[in-house]
Write a protein that holds these residues in place. Structure first.
Motif, PDB file in Angstrom:
ATOM      1  N   ALA A 187      67.446  45.069  28.449  1.00  0.00           N
ATOM      2  CA  ALA A 187      67.027  44.886  27.056  1.00  0.00           C
ATOM      3  C   ALA A 187      67.427  46.087  26.203  1.00  0.00           C
ATOM      4  O   ALA A 187      67.912  45.927  25.075  1.00  0.00           O
ATOM      5  N   HIS A 188      67.243  47.303  26.739  1.00  0.00           N
ATOM      6  CA  HIS A 188      67.573  48.499  25.959  1.00  0.00           C
ATOM      7  C   HIS A 188      69.085  48.707  25.835  1.00  0.00           C
ATOM      8  O   HIS A 188      69.556  49.167  24.792  1.00  0.00           O
ATOM      9  N   VAL A 189      69.841  48.346  26.845  1.00  0.00           N
ATOM     10  CA  VAL A 189      71.301  48.419  26.735  1.00  0.00           C
ATOM     11  C   VAL A 189      71.777  47.443  25.661  1.00  0.00           C
ATOM     12  O   VAL A 189      72.599  47.795  24.802  1.00  0.00           O
ATOM     13  N   SER A 190      71.248  46.231  25.657  1.00  0.00           N
ATOM     14  CA  SER A 190      71.627  45.244  24.633  1.00  0.00           C
ATOM     15  C   SER A 190      71.267  45.729  23.235  1.00  0.00           C
ATOM     16  O   SER A 190      72.062  45.596  22.299  1.00  0.00           O
ATOM     17  N   ALA A 191      70.063  46.291  23.096  1.00  0.00           N
ATOM     18  CA  ALA A 191      69.634  46.799  21.786  1.00  0.00           C
ATOM     19  C   ALA A 191      70.516  47.952  21.335  1.00  0.00           C
ATOM     20  O   ALA A 191      70.884  48.043  20.150  1.00  0.00           O
ATOM     21  N   THR A 192      70.897  48.822  22.261  1.00  0.00           N
ATOM     22  CA  THR A 192      71.743  49.969  21.929  1.00  0.00           C
ATOM     23  C   THR A 192      73.119  49.505  21.490  1.00  0.00           C
ATOM     24  O   THR A 192      73.682  50.018  20.510  1.00  0.00           O
ATOM     25  N   ARG A 193      73.670  48.527  22.179  1.00  0.00           N
ATOM     26  CA  ARG A 193      74.963  47.958  21.775  1.00  0.00           C
ATOM     27  C   ARG A 193      74.862  47.353  20.375  1.00  0.00           C
ATOM     28  O   ARG A 193      75.754  47.539  19.547  1.00  0.00           O
ATOM     29  N   ALA A 194      73.786  46.628  20.119  1.00  0.00           N
ATOM     30  CA  ALA A 194      73.595  45.990  18.806  1.00  0.00           C
ATOM     31  C   ALA A 194      73.504  47.025  17.685  1.00  0.00           C
ATOM     32  O   ALA A 194      73.842  46.720  16.538  1.00  0.00           O
ATOM     33  N   LEU A 195      73.078  48.235  18.020  1.00  0.00           N
ATOM     34  CA  LEU A 195      72.991  49.312  17.033  1.00  0.00           C
ATOM     35  C   LEU A 195      74.320  50.035  16.847  1.00  0.00           C
ATOM     36  O   LEU A 195      74.414  50.985  16.068  1.00  0.00           O
ATOM     37  N   GLY A 196      75.347  49.623  17.597  1.00  0.00           N
ATOM     38  CA  GLY A 196      76.680  50.183  17.425  1.00  0.00           C
ATOM     39  C   GLY A 196      76.979  51.415  18.258  1.00  0.00           C
ATOM     40  O   GLY A 196      77.981  52.089  18.012  1.00  0.00           O
ATOM     41  N   VAL A 197      76.163  51.695  19.246  1.00  0.00           N
ATOM     42  CA  VAL A 197      76.430  52.839  20.125  1.00  0.00           C
ATOM     43  C   VAL A 197      77.518  52.426  21.116  1.00  0.00           C
ATOM     44  O   VAL A 197      77.468  51.342  21.702  1.00  0.00           O
ATOM     45  N   ASP A 198      78.521  53.291  21.289  1.00  0.00           N
ATOM     46  CA  ASP A 198      79.647  52.920  22.149  1.00  0.00           C
ATOM     47  C   ASP A 198      79.281  52.966  23.636  1.00  0.00           C
ATOM     48  O   ASP A 198      78.289  53.562  24.039  1.00  0.00           O
ATOM     49  N   GLU A 199      80.118  52.314  24.429  1.00  0.00           N
ATOM     50  CA  GLU A 199      79.855  52.150  25.867  1.00  0.00           C
ATOM     51  C   GLU A 199      79.791  53.491  26.608  1.00  0.00           C
ATOM     52  O   GLU A 199      79.025  53.638  27.552  1.00  0.00           O
ATOM     53  N   GLU A 200      80.608  54.452  26.195  1.00  0.00           N
ATOM     54  CA  GLU A 200      80.567  55.762  26.860  1.00  0.00           C
ATOM     55  C   GLU A 200      79.214  56.432  26.656  1.00  0.00           C
ATOM     56  O   GLU A 200      78.671  57.036  27.583  1.00  0.00           O
ATOM     57  N   GLU A 201      78.661  56.324  25.458  1.00  0.00           N
ATOM     58  CA  GLU A 201      77.349  56.912  25.194  1.00  0.00           C
ATOM     59  C   GLU A 201      76.250  56.159  25.929  1.00  0.00           C
ATOM     60  O   GLU A 201      75.284  56.755  26.398  1.00  0.00           O
ATOM     61  N   ILE A 202      76.396  54.856  26.056  1.00  0.00           N
ATOM     62  CA  ILE A 202      75.419  54.071  26.818  1.00  0.00           C
ATOM     63  C   ILE A 202      75.456  54.505  28.281  1.00  0.00           C
ATOM     64  O   ILE A 202      74.411  54.689  28.913  1.00  0.00           O
ATOM     65  N   GLU A 203      76.650  54.707  28.813  1.00  0.00           N
ATOM     66  CA  GLU A 203      76.776  55.165  30.210  1.00  0.00           C
ATOM     67  C   GLU A 203      76.189  56.567  30.365  1.00  0.00           C
ATOM     68  O   GLU A 203      75.523  56.860  31.360  1.00  0.00           O
ATOM     69  N   ARG A 204      76.423  57.431  29.398  1.00  0.00           N
ATOM     70  CA  ARG A 204      75.834  58.778  29.454  1.00  0.00           C
ATOM     71  C   ARG A 204      74.303  58.690  29.445  1.00  0.00           C
ATOM     72  O   ARG A 204      73.631  59.444  30.141  1.00  0.00           O
TER      73      ARG A 204
END
Length: 176
Positions: free
Chosen positions: A83-100
């Protein structure tokens, strides 16, 4: 497989029935976590109050979602993590930052510092130092935003631990 019973406004009693009826009337449906939390009106009511309160947090949502990813990566709640990964993507955070965020850091030193604080709040709050809080202020965080970290972590502990206890996993949510 879920370990606790999922309740509806028709099967819940007392305060839980009232809370679920209100949620269904406002949102049309509720997920498995909320309907399962209804087994304890205290837990459901506390979750709803904390969730509403954290909606007024000063901390930028793109940061609080990365904190949530870092905490859930540690806690192990796949449902929350997804849920938080999906929300973060929806906010425009890039995949590298999500992985970090999964590893508890960021390429931005200010965000890395506040994620590190959140993980300390989660793991070992007695290790937090005055210098660390001063450094967060140096990155531009207000005392309010720093305090909000505790609320974000607490909400993640509550939802993640509940989902793990209840046996709720990704793909198990069936709506209402």
């Amino acid at each position: 497989m879920p370990r606790l019973t999922r309740l509806t406004p028709d099967t819940a009693v007392g305060a839980s029935r009232d809370l679920l009826t209100d949620l269904v009337s406002r949102h049309g449906q509720i997920g498995d976590m909320v309907s399962t939390m209804a087994n304890s009106p205290a837990v459901l009511g506390g979750y709803l109050q904390l969730s509403r309160a954290m909606g007024r947090a000063k901390l930028d949502r793109r940061i609080s979602e990365r904190i949530s990813i870092a905490v859930q990566a540690q806690q192990g709640c796949g449902l929350c993590l997804d849920a938080h990964v999906s929300a973060t993507r929806a906010l425009g955070v890039d995949e590298e930052e999500i992985e970090r965020a999964h590893t508890g850091t960021s390429a931005d030193p200010a965000i890395a510092a506040i994620i590190a604080l959140a993980l300390q709040v989660y793991r070992e709050p007695t290790s937090i130092t005055d210098e660390q809080v001063d450094a967060l202020r140096g990155h531009g965080y207000s005392d309010r935003a720093i305090a909000d970290v505790v609320g974000v972590v607490a909400l993640n502990i509550l939802t993640g631990a509940f989902n793990l206890l209840a046996g709720l996993t990704p793909g198990s949510d069936t709506g209402a």
